[in-house]
Design an enzyme around this catalytic site. Structure first.
Site, PDB file in Angstrom:
ATOM      1  N   SER A 305     -92.062 -14.855   9.229  1.00 16.22           N
ATOM      2  CA  SER A 305     -92.408 -13.468   9.529  1.00 16.22           C
ATOM      3  C   SER A 305     -93.159 -12.794   8.388  1.00 16.22           C
ATOM      4  O   SER A 305     -94.277 -13.180   8.065  1.00 16.22           O
ATOM      5  CB  SER A 305     -91.130 -12.703   9.891  1.00 16.22           C
ATOM      6  OG  SER A 305     -91.416 -11.443  10.424  1.00 16.22           O
ATOM      7  N   ASP A 316    -105.888 -17.249   3.179  1.00 14.35           N
ATOM      8  CA  ASP A 316    -107.170 -16.961   3.828  1.00 14.35           C
ATOM      9  C   ASP A 316    -108.191 -16.389   2.852  1.00 14.35           C
ATOM     10  O   ASP A 316    -109.388 -16.652   2.958  1.00 14.35           O
ATOM     11  CB  ASP A 316    -106.976 -15.960   4.969  1.00 14.35           C
ATOM     12  CG  ASP A 316    -106.447 -16.630   6.229  1.00 14.35           C
ATOM     13  OD1 ASP A 316    -106.106 -17.821   6.165  1.00 14.35           O
ATOM     14  OD2 ASP A 316    -106.365 -15.957   7.275  1.00 14.35           O
ATOM     15  N   LYS A 330     -93.516 -17.602  12.691  1.00 14.81           N
ATOM     16  CA  LYS A 330     -93.162 -16.374  13.432  1.00 14.81           C
ATOM     17  C   LYS A 330     -94.275 -15.356  13.231  1.00 14.81           C
ATOM     18  O   LYS A 330     -94.373 -14.734  12.179  1.00 14.81           O
ATOM     19  CB  LYS A 330     -91.830 -15.803  12.957  1.00 14.81           C
ATOM     20  CG  LYS A 330     -91.412 -14.532  13.698  1.00 14.81           C
ATOM     21  CD  LYS A 330     -90.071 -14.024  13.189  1.00 14.81           C
ATOM     22  CE  LYS A 330     -89.651 -12.763  13.922  1.00 14.81           C
ATOM     23  NZ  LYS A 330     -90.510 -11.611  13.607  1.00 14.81           N
TER      24      LYS A 330
END
Length: 537
Positions: A305, A316, A330
């Site tokens: 999460s 990224d 999640k």
């Protein structure tokens, strides 16, 4: 004219009254018949909903007394089970505990404990908390809370928390059994506000490398992290390891605030979107305190999460090296809806997406189960012979859509965050015997029921240098294992001895010297830490 009109109205009322007297018994008889099974008129489905109607019918007609609140909770759970794995109904006690945990404070007495064989043993006491001031000690066994016996009755951790916590300044009476004392001791401890940091440990490992472990993302995580990071920078930190292993998540804004510490102004951290939630972008600000330094993020299968938001964003944007194993997967955002009785509904309202646009939510449909069965069969047939965990992760990722980082590196969505550097589970000493002893709390019981009664070591170094498993410890270990029907040979014990010793040293270090010492012991031989230090060099 007026008199005639009044007489007509009076006659109408009289006629209605007589008609009611005639038809009333008839309708009453029909209602009695309906209750005996003849017929029942239902409201329309749109009037209150069928679920509420069924509960009303049960409440008014069921043969035995029944708690409809319990039925209502079961109905809610069944509805949510058909949505996603993370939408959940929280009864009042669980909702309050969830909020207290995320907010980082509660009204309690400031102790940590271990529940072993239905015995509650205090393993650590907050030095400035109410329990310490009242005279409680590590190693004390709590046998009663108020007048309720909690030893040997199968009490649950949730029940213990509900008994100990309460309104501020109220007293809780604890009956304690202390080693070396002939009689039980009664303490009356005031409940006070206890603040718990979401930072488990923070210290310089070696070569000016800082290490900070975060257990969850609560209301004060960013504040706590910033304090610890600045402290380490003053000590000369030049590279940082942030450990998110086992971190199950928490508040979304806490995750974005942490990521902001490492990213430049206006860099996209994450965005969320759902059927009833328009796209919302979360950007970094110019206030980051560690935007340029070397950075490693540790993840594993327990990283979920909010933790994955941080790891995914930094990966990224090529800001950090992600080391470890594939994270939980999640990618859903929950919002809490509170009811008037203290209970709450944690409902998934949106998905979140990393800066490259990938969702890392793993499938929770039959498709994933079939896929892993296929991989398992190929492994059994000898078609796949590499590291199975890494291989399954990699193959699962290749079936997912791929994305590119800022520098053009390929990353995958749909099943957790794949690390840049994979570190398999350390299998040295982690044998079936070790896992069996650990999962059945044999090692914990040996430490807290026997070893803590020995002479206290002078320092952590003294403990690490001098502690070893002697023949007496081995006999106690065997006896505890026999009670749980765990059998093993001398050879099996020797194979697992290193891992067993490490766990016991870590538990003793926590008992004598606190949480910081516990992680220092475990990190000494942690393969992910070793790999991270090499990366930072």
């Amino acid at each position: 004219m007026s008199t005639r009109k009044n007489l007509l109205i009076a006659a109408c009322y009289s006629g209605a009254l007589v008609l009611g007297m005639i038809l009333g018994p008839k309708f009453h008889k029909e209602d009695v018949n309906s209750r005996n099974g003849s017929f029942k008129i239902f409201r329309s489905a749109g009037d209150g909903g069928k679920v509420e109607q069924v509960l009303d019918i049960i409440r008014e007609n069921y043969v035995d007394p029944i708690k409809t609140d319990t039925l209502q909770n079961l109905a809610i759970d069944e509805i949510l089970n058909n949505l996603d794995p993370h939408s959940a109904y929280l009864p009042p006690v669980e909702a309050r505990m969830f909020t207290d945990d995320m907010e980082g404070n509660y009204n309690g007495i400031g102790i940590e404990y271990q529940l072993l064989n239905d015995t509650l043993i205090i393993t650590h006491i907050n030095k400035t908390g109410p329990a310490s001031k009242a005279g409680l000690q590590s190693g004390d066994q709590i046998v009663k809370i108020e007048d309720q016996n909690i030893a040997g009755v199968g009490i649950t951790p949730t029940k213990i928390v509900s008994l100990i916590r309460g309104r501020q300044s109220t007293l809780v009476r604890l009956t304690v059994r202390r080693y070396g004392s002939g009689e039980d001791i009664v303490f009356k401890v005031p409940r006070e506000k206890v603040t718990v940091s979401s930072i488990d440990v923070s210290y310089l490992i070696q070569n000016r490398v800082g290490y900070i472990k975060i257990s969850k993302f609560g209301a004060k995580t960013d504040e706590d992290f910033l304090f610890e990071m600045r402290r380490l920078k003053k000590q000369g930190m030049q590279g940082l390891i942030v450990d998110l292993r086992g971190n199950g998540g928490g508040y979304l804004n806490a995750a974005t605030a942490l990521a902001d510490q490492f990213l430049g102004d206006q860099e996209l951290i994450v965005y969320t979107q759902g059927e009833h939630e328009p796209r919302t972008d979360y950007f970094a600000t110019s206030a980051g305190d560690y935007e340029k330094g070397k950075l490693v993020i540790l993840i594993d299968e327990g990283t979920a999460s909010a933790s994955e938001i941080v790891a995914g964003a930094l990966q990224d944007l090529d800001r950090a090296t992600i080391v470890g194993r594939r994270s939980f997967g999640k990618g859903l955002v929950q919002e809490q809806f509170n009811f008037g009785d203290g209970s709450a509904l944690n409902l998934t309202v949106a998905r979140y997406y990393t800066p490259s646009g990938r969702s890392i939510q793993k499938p929770y449909t039959r498709g994933k189960i079939e896929y892993f069965k296929e991989i398992s069969n190929r492994i059994k047939n000898g078609e796949l012979v590499f590291d199975q965990k890494h291989l399954m992760d990699s193959l699962y990722a290749t079936k997912s859509k791929y994305f590119k980082t800022v520098s053009g590196r390929v990353v995958f969505g749909g099943g957790g965050v794949m690390p840049d550097i994979y570190v398999p589970v350390d299998t040295v000493g982690h044998t079936p015997l070790y896992y069996s002893l650990s999962s059945n709390a044999v090692l914990n019981e040996l430490v807290y029921s026997y070893l803590i009664k020995k002479a206290r070591p002078e320092s952590l170094k003294d403990l690490l240098d001098n502690f070893s498993l002697n023949s007496s410890h081995y006999k106690q270990l065997r006896a505890l294992a026999d009670k749980r029907k765990i059998t093993f040979t001398a050879t099996e014990f020797q194979e697992a001895k290193g891992a067993i010793m490490l766990d016991m040293k870590a538990l003793l270090a926590r008992f004598y010297f606190g949480e910081d010492a516990y992680y220092r012991v475990l990190n000494e031989t942690d393969s992910m830490i070793e790999k991270s230090i090499a990366v930072l060099k």
